[in-house]
Write a protein that holds these residues in place. Structure first.
Motif, PDB file in Angstrom:
ATOM      1  N   ALA A   5       0.861  -1.185   0.000  1.00 48.51           N
ATOM      2  CA  ALA A   5       0.000   0.000   0.000  1.00 48.51           C
ATOM      3  C   ALA A   5       0.899   1.237   0.000  1.00 48.51           C
ATOM      4  O   ALA A   5       1.966   1.248   0.612  1.00 48.51           O
ATOM      5  N   TYR A   6       0.451   2.269  -0.682  1.00 45.37           N
ATOM      6  CA  TYR A   6       1.247   3.490  -0.789  1.00 45.37           C
ATOM      7  C   TYR A   6       1.318   4.221   0.553  1.00 45.37           C
ATOM      8  O   TYR A   6       0.340   4.338   1.272  1.00 45.37           O
ATOM      9  N   SER A   7       2.494   4.711   0.838  1.00 42.60           N
ATOM     10  CA  SER A   7       2.732   5.618   1.955  1.00 42.60           C
ATOM     11  C   SER A   7       3.828   6.575   1.512  1.00 42.60           C
ATOM     12  O   SER A   7       4.785   6.169   0.851  1.00 42.60           O
ATOM     13  N   ARG A   8       3.690   7.834   1.887  1.00 42.61           N
ATOM     14  CA  ARG A   8       4.728   8.793   1.478  1.00 42.61           C
ATOM     15  C   ARG A   8       6.084   8.445   2.085  1.00 42.61           C
ATOM     16  O   ARG A   8       7.116   8.847   1.570  1.00 42.61           O
ATOM     17  N   ASN A   9       6.092   7.669   3.170  1.00 45.62           N
ATOM     18  CA  ASN A   9       7.355   7.258   3.784  1.00 45.62           C
ATOM     19  C   ASN A   9       8.201   6.393   2.863  1.00 45.62           C
ATOM     20  O   ASN A   9       9.418   6.328   3.012  1.00 45.62           O
ATOM     21  N   TRP A  10       7.561   5.721   1.893  1.00 46.07           N
ATOM     22  CA  TRP A  10       8.326   4.896   0.961  1.00 46.07           C
ATOM     23  C   TRP A  10       9.274   5.736   0.115  1.00 46.07           C
ATOM     24  O   TRP A  10      10.292   5.231  -0.359  1.00 46.07           O
ATOM     25  N   HIS A  11       8.966   7.019  -0.052  1.00 50.89           N
ATOM     26  CA  HIS A  11       9.867   7.866  -0.843  1.00 50.89           C
ATOM     27  C   HIS A  11      11.237   7.989  -0.168  1.00 50.89           C
ATOM     28  O   HIS A  11      12.265   7.971  -0.840  1.00 50.89           O
ATOM     29  N   ALA A  12      11.252   8.086   1.160  1.00 43.94           N
ATOM     30  CA  ALA A  12      12.527   8.160   1.886  1.00 43.94           C
ATOM     31  C   ALA A  12      13.289   6.841   1.757  1.00 43.94           C
ATOM     32  O   ALA A  12      14.504   6.831   1.529  1.00 43.94           O
ATOM     33  N   VAL A  13      12.577   5.732   1.896  1.00 42.09           N
ATOM     34  CA  VAL A  13      13.209   4.417   1.775  1.00 42.09           C
ATOM     35  C   VAL A  13      13.799   4.244   0.378  1.00 42.09           C
ATOM     36  O   VAL A  13      14.948   3.813   0.215  1.00 42.09           O
ATOM     37  N   LEU A  14      13.015   4.593  -0.637  1.00 46.25           N
ATOM     38  CA  LEU A  14      13.482   4.414  -2.013  1.00 46.25           C
ATOM     39  C   LEU A  14      14.618   5.356  -2.367  1.00 46.25           C
ATOM     40  O   LEU A  14      15.526   4.984  -3.116  1.00 46.25           O
ATOM     41  N   ALA A  15      14.595   6.561  -1.841  1.00 43.41           N
ATOM     42  CA  ALA A  15      15.727   7.465  -2.068  1.00 43.41           C
ATOM     43  C   ALA A  15      16.996   6.841  -1.482  1.00 43.41           C
ATOM     44  O   ALA A  15      18.056   6.843  -2.127  1.00 43.41           O
ATOM     45  N   ALA A  16      16.892   6.266  -0.283  1.00 45.34           N
ATOM     46  CA  ALA A  16      18.053   5.628   0.345  1.00 45.34           C
ATOM     47  C   ALA A  16      18.530   4.418  -0.456  1.00 45.34           C
ATOM     48  O   ALA A  16      19.742   4.224  -0.649  1.00 45.34           O
ATOM     49  N   VAL A  17      17.596   3.602  -0.951  1.00 49.66           N
ATOM     50  CA  VAL A  17      17.951   2.435  -1.761  1.00 49.66           C
ATOM     51  C   VAL A  17      18.757   2.882  -2.983  1.00 49.66           C
ATOM     52  O   VAL A  17      19.806   2.320  -3.302  1.00 49.66           O
ATOM     53  N   HIS A  18      18.277   3.927  -3.649  1.00 55.51           N
ATOM     54  CA  HIS A  18      18.949   4.362  -4.876  1.00 55.51           C
ATOM     55  C   HIS A  18      20.248   5.117  -4.601  1.00 55.51           C
ATOM     56  O   HIS A  18      21.157   5.079  -5.444  1.00 55.51           O
ATOM     57  N   VAL A  19      20.365   5.770  -3.464  1.00 61.27           N
ATOM     58  CA  VAL A  19      21.663   6.359  -3.090  1.00 61.27           C
ATOM     59  C   VAL A  19      22.682   5.235  -2.937  1.00 61.27           C
ATOM     60  O   VAL A  19      23.811   5.326  -3.441  1.00 61.27           O
ATOM     61  N   LEU A  20      22.291   4.152  -2.263  1.00 59.74           N
ATOM     62  CA  LEU A  20      23.194   3.018  -2.094  1.00 59.74           C
ATOM     63  C   LEU A  20      23.582   2.407  -3.439  1.00 59.74           C
ATOM     64  O   LEU A  20      24.768   2.221  -3.731  1.00 59.74           O
ATOM     65  N   LEU A  21      22.585   2.109  -4.277  1.00 61.39           N
ATOM     66  CA  LEU A  21      22.873   1.453  -5.549  1.00 61.39           C
ATOM     67  C   LEU A  21      23.657   2.359  -6.503  1.00 61.39           C
ATOM     68  O   LEU A  21      24.601   1.912  -7.164  1.00 61.39           O
TER      69      LEU A  21
END
Length: 139
Positions: free
Chosen positions: A71-87
């Motif tokens: 389910a969508y949550s705006r908090n996923w944007h922070a998680v995904l930003a972190a994932v892509h910073v790592l990758l």
């Protein structure tokens, strides 16, 4: 950012992660176990080093599938930003692997996509926070 567009961004990101990681995983398996493909030259004398490739692409696949189904949550944007910073950072730090495997186009495309997703998710997080704050002032 509205929940509709935020969810759309998460879905596009999930699709990218699933497709890119599945391709990477196929390349990892071919190079690690069969001595074929772009990674074969990197893993020829040390096939065990393929574990890092397989783990990274496997986890990206798991993250992509999970994000597609949640389910969508705006908090996923922070998680995904972190994932892509790592990758994205890993791609830059180990750029020599793209050169040695002669897959610079893949390196350019995936690294650019990682950093575009960082910017998009940070913008979405900022926009959704502003939207939430302005709607709470109206109540």
């Amino acid at each position: 950012m509205t929940p509709f567009f935020g969810n759309l961004l998460v879905r596009v990101n999930a699709g990218f992660l699933v497709l890119a990681s599945a391709g990477g995983l196929a390349t990892d398996i071919a190079g690690s176990f069969f001595g074929r493909g772009a990674e074969a030259v990197l893993l020829n004398n040390a096939p065990g080093t393929g574990i890092g490739f397989i783990e990274a692409h496997g986890l990206a696949l798991i993250i992509g599938v999970t994000l597609w189904r949640i389910a969508y949550s705006r908090n996923w944007h922070a998680v995904l930003a972190a994932v892509h910073v790592l990758l994205g950072t890993a791609n830059l730090l180990f750029w020599q692997f793209f050169i040695a495997a002669d897959v610079l186009v893949v390196g350019y495309a995936t690294t650019a996509a990682h950093w575009l997703f960082v910017v998009a998710h940070l913008a979405a997080l900022t926009g959704s926070t502003r939207l939430a704050a302005s709607s709470s002032h109206l109540n």
